[in-house]
Design an enzyme around this catalytic site. Structure first.
Site, PDB file in Angstrom:
ATOM      1  CG  ASP A  71      -0.796   2.187   7.069  1.00 35.41           C
ATOM      2  OD1 ASP A  71      -1.529   2.231   6.067  1.00 35.41           O
ATOM      3  OD2 ASP A  71       0.153   2.971   7.253  1.00 35.41           O
TER       4      ASP A  71
ATOM      5  CB  THR B  56      -0.533   6.423   1.639  1.00 39.31           C
ATOM      6  OG1 THR B  56      -0.818   6.947   0.353  1.00 39.31           O
ATOM      7  CG2 THR B  56      -0.434   7.546   2.648  1.00 39.31           C
TER       8      THR B  56
ATOM      9  CG  ASP C  80      -1.792   1.172   1.332  1.00 39.00           C
ATOM     10  OD1 ASP C  80      -2.220   1.648   0.275  1.00 39.00           O
ATOM     11  OD2 ASP C  80      -2.067   1.630   2.452  1.00 39.00           O
TER      12      ASP C  80
END
Length: 842
Positions: A598, A339, A337
């Site tokens: 996250d 970011t 992911d």
């Protein structure tokens, strides 16, 4: 309190402060609680201290333990009460009665091994538990009119628990307040779409917030909350598949099957057929059974895992399931992911471009008002707040130094918020409606331009150029209808572009390079624009970063999706469900997939991936389902985890070959003894000495040594390909020496001389197996092999050790004959290992 925030372009970023639900500017802190204003809801201020104490006294507390490892009792039980310990324990007791103490040494070795296993796993448990406390979710509850963080196990019945984006519902309850609250219950119900919750609706533990906020009253806690138990079991103890663990179990099962008939035949042969001295027969029978058991293999595996946990713990890496270390070492595709993984959480506004002749000062006022409309600003909205603070009097500045407003006399409080729509990963935009200073109503959307604008719009070309530079672009658009009306975004009027710059992680490039060197494919999966993500990945040196694909054009057929995943490296505008489908598509092609993330939009993919890796600052939901949590939020820790897994797998494969070679030659020797109707050549003390010098001590060092070999599949086959020919050669050479010695020696003491000659051959052959396994040689590996050889030599030349181990070489002819047979066996070993390596691969 630091929480995960949803990013307006489809990502989620760590580090955005999550304010209290009522106070948009306050941080929650157990030492400095936030005062809560009165609310119309009867439970708004939460329980009083007296009510909490009363409920605790009644046992109405959330006492279901959240454990990251086994208890001390379970550790002791697992290490002591094993099938093989039982067999060896019985044989040990027998030997204590019928033979000298030196024939019972194997029992003391087992006690020492078991003790080492317990101590090492206890050390690993303490490391895990201490790290679990650091990474533990701390929900915010209201008590005595104040909001404060507490541990999950401190929640009592009736507590009012606050919820924000990314928060996990930790107990069952009923919604007390809802502000566009959307909860994902897919981990419990399988329903993929988030559920919009209103006051009075039930919420289940194990679900998590994807958008909006609110509060709920706990109605079931502790063991009453059945859903909580199910969620905890699913998130903590769904064991990662461990080929190492299942392979060793398979080996031990086959060993047990071989042992039983062989041991029975050996007992009959030694006690009945040969009609020897009873005690000597028992001793030689036990001497034949004990080495069949690879008693140290399970111990060394658990010790290697445990030490791996301790090593990674020092790097702030929480391994919630031990085999996850092994799993990540087998991974051949890593899905990232962007970011929070490749980029840091914060962003900066570099430019605001009004569109269609929009007034610049008016655009800045809209952005200022949007910033003040959301009590839980995400990363991109936080950047807008930083550039256009709602503090009145003086306007902020954009990243390029231009004033954010002409005079800045109008404050955000001048515009009243009449409606707000939080960001969701499915929509990829957020919005708010206002009553402006002059009473004019207006409604605005802020989000992904390629979602809000129709295909072919000329503005998209301008945005494409910005994305190619790795910049993130948001579109501010005005809508004429209601925010939540169907198709509200279809008629949106473009008003301005908000250009943001992302902060690259300084260590991300090195980590991507490491995976490339290790032939691990890296796929960047993002909710952001694909071209923008590709530009960021390109800056970090990701191979194939130019191969980007917009997930809205991703084929839905699993096979076609798998092909697209293998051909491209960067994917943009990916929805949470698509992330899950992408993981499944890769797995369908036989790939072992790791997923990092996250945010709440990563939870489903993390759950389905072979290995889920979460950042410590990630949402509670992602930390709950991940097998590995990087508490230091550093993507650069992953190579350490991979290296630790490779060390464990590579070294256990090496030492397993040692242990199983012993098992094979022990079984074959027993069979040969039964077939030839001769005395078993060894006493337990001989094989204890051989096992210690050629297996036990060297295996311990080899199991913990550095090892960067890439993990290979088919553990059982790889081990047995080498162990079987090695064991056969060792057994044949040893029995040949024994038969020759039986013809060479005669008279009293002949059996002891025959045993000594056979022991010499078996030791030399076993040492050659060790020498092969110790390759490639380093100074300490050469020293290890040499030290083991020196140890045996000392036993042969020191008189009292000769007597203690009943080893004395008689004459010169037979001992040199034993050496010659061992040399021939060593040559055959080299040939067989190379043949296996050429035919099946190293």
């Amino acid at each position: 309190m630091t929480q995960r925030a949803l990013d307006s372009s489809g990502e989620q970023t760590p580090g955005s402060p999550r304010p209290a639900m009522i106070d948009a500017g306050a941080e929650l802190d157990p030492v400095h609680p936030v005062e809560l204003p009165p609310s119309g809801h009867p439970d708004a201020t939460g329980l009083t201290t007296a009510e909490v104490a009363e409920r605790v006294a009644r046992g109405e507390v959330n006492d279901v333990p959240v454990r990251s490892s086994r208890s001390l009792t379970e550790i002791v039980r697992a290490n002591v009460f094993t099938r093989f310990n039982l067999i060896i324990g019985v044989l040990w007791v027998i030997m204590l009665f019928v033979a000298p103490i030196q024939d019972s040494l194997f029992g003391f070795v087992i006690v020492a091994n078991t003790g080492i296993g317990i101590i090492q796993e206890w050390r690993a448990k303490k490391t895990l538990d201490s790290l679990a406390v650091i990474g533990e979710a701390k929900p915010t509850v209201r008590r005595d009119g104040k909001a404060a963080e507490i541990s999950t196990h401190e929640i009592v019945l009736g507590d009012v628990v606050e919820l924000g984006p990314g928060d996990k519902v930790v107990v069952d309850g009923t919604v007390a307040e809802a502000d566009s609250l959307e909860i994902d219950e897919s981990l419990l119900t399988g329903e993929a779409d988030p559920v919009l919750k209103r006051p009075g609706d039930p919420v289940m533990s194990g679900s998590f917030v994807v958008a909006g906020g609110g509060a709920f009253t706990a109605t079931k806690v502790g063991r009453e909350a059945y859903a909580a138990q199910l969620a905890e079991e699913a998130s903590r103890f769904t064991l990662v598949h461990s080929e190492l663990r299942s392979g060793i179990s398979t080996i031990l099962k086959y060993v047990t099957w071989m042992m039983v008939p062989t041991a029975i035949g050996l007992i009959i042969s030694q006690l009945v057929v040969k009609d020897n001295n009873f005690k000597d027969s028992v001793a030689r029978t036990v001497g034949g059974i004990v080495p069949m058991i690879p008693e140290g293999l399970v111990l060394l595996t658990s010790v290697a895992f445990a030490i791996g946990v301790v090593r990674l713990g020092r790097k702030q890496c929480l391994v919630q399931e031990l085999p996850a270390i092994e799993g990540l070492a087998r991974v051949d595709v890593v899905c990232l992911d962007k970011t929070g993984t490749l980029t840091e959480g914060g962003m900066d506004i570099t430019e605001v471009r009004p569109l269609g002749g929009s007034d610049e000062a008016y655009v800045h006022q809209v952005l200022r008002s949007l910033g003040s409309s959301d009590p839980r600003p995400n990363a991109s909205l936080q950047a807008i707040i930083d550039a256009y603070p709602a503090d009145g009097g003086r306007a902020g500045e954009t990243g390029d130094g231009r004033a954010s407003g002409e005079g800045g006399q109008v404050t955000a409080e001048s515009w009243a918020v009449t409606d707000a729509m939080p960001f969701s990963s499915a929509r990829k935009y957020s919005g708010a409606a206002f009553t402006e200073t002059d009473g004019t109503p207006s409604a605005w959307l802020l989000g992904a331009p390629d979602v809000l604008l129709p295909d072919g719009d000329g503005t998209l070309t301008e945005i494409e150029h910005l994305n190619e530079q790795g910049l993130r672009v948001l579109l501010l658009a005005r809508v004429r209808g209601e925010l939540d009306a169907p198709g509200a975004a279809d008629g949106a009027e473009p008003t301005a572009l908000v250009v943001l710059e992302q902060r690259l992680r300084p260590d991300a490039g090195e980590t991507l390079a490491y995976f490339a060197q290790q032939n691990v494919a890296t796929k960047v999966i993002s909710g952001d624009n694909a071209v923008s993500v590709g530009a960021v990945a390109g800056k970090l040196g990701l191979a194939g970063a130019e191969n980007t694909l917009d997930a809205r054009r991703m084929p839905t057929d699993p096979d076609e999706m798998a092909t697209a995943m293998e051909e491209n490296a960067v994917f943009g505008r990916v929805t949470p469900q698509q992330k899950r489908d992408m993981v499944a598509a890769l797995q369908s092609r036989g790939h072992t997939v790791a997923m990092t993330g996250d945010g709440v939009n990563d939870v489903l993919a993390l759950k389905d991936a072979d290995i889920g890796v979460s950042m410590g600052s990630g949402s509670e939901a992602t930390r709950a389902v991940a097998q590995i949590v990087l508490l230091n939020n550093s993507f650069a820790t992953l190579p350490s985890v991979v290296a630790e897994g490779r060390r464990v797998i590579g070294n256990i494969t090496r030492v397993a070959t040692l242990f199983l070679t012993k098992t094979v030659y022990s079984v074959l020797l027993a069979i040969l003894v039964v077939c030839f109707q001769v005395e078993y050549p060894f006493l337990p003390r001989h094989l204890t000495l051989l096992s210690t010098l050629t297996i036990g001590v060297p295996a311990f060092f080899l199991a913990l040594a550095p090892n960067k070999e890439r993990a290979q599949p088919h553990f059982v086959r790889r081990v047995m390909r080498y162990a079987i020919p090695s064991g056969v050669i060792a057994a044949a050479a040893t029995f040949t020496t024994y038969l020759v010695a039986r013809h060479h020696y005669a008279g009293p003491g002949a059996l002891e001389a025959e045993t000594s000659a056979a022991t010499l051959t078996l030791f030399l052959v076993s040492m050659w197996v060790l020498a092969i396994i110790a390759r490639p040689y380093t100074w300490w590996r050469i020293g290890l092999v040499a030290a083991m050889g020196l140890g045996f030599l000392i036993v042969l030349v020191v008189p009292w050790l000769q007597d203690f181990f009943a080893l004395k070489l008689v004459g010169t002819t037979m001992p040199w004959g034993a050496v010659g047979i061992a040399v021939a066996a060593a040559a055959l070993l080299e040939f067989s290992w190379r043949l296996v390596g050429r035919r099946f691969g190293a």
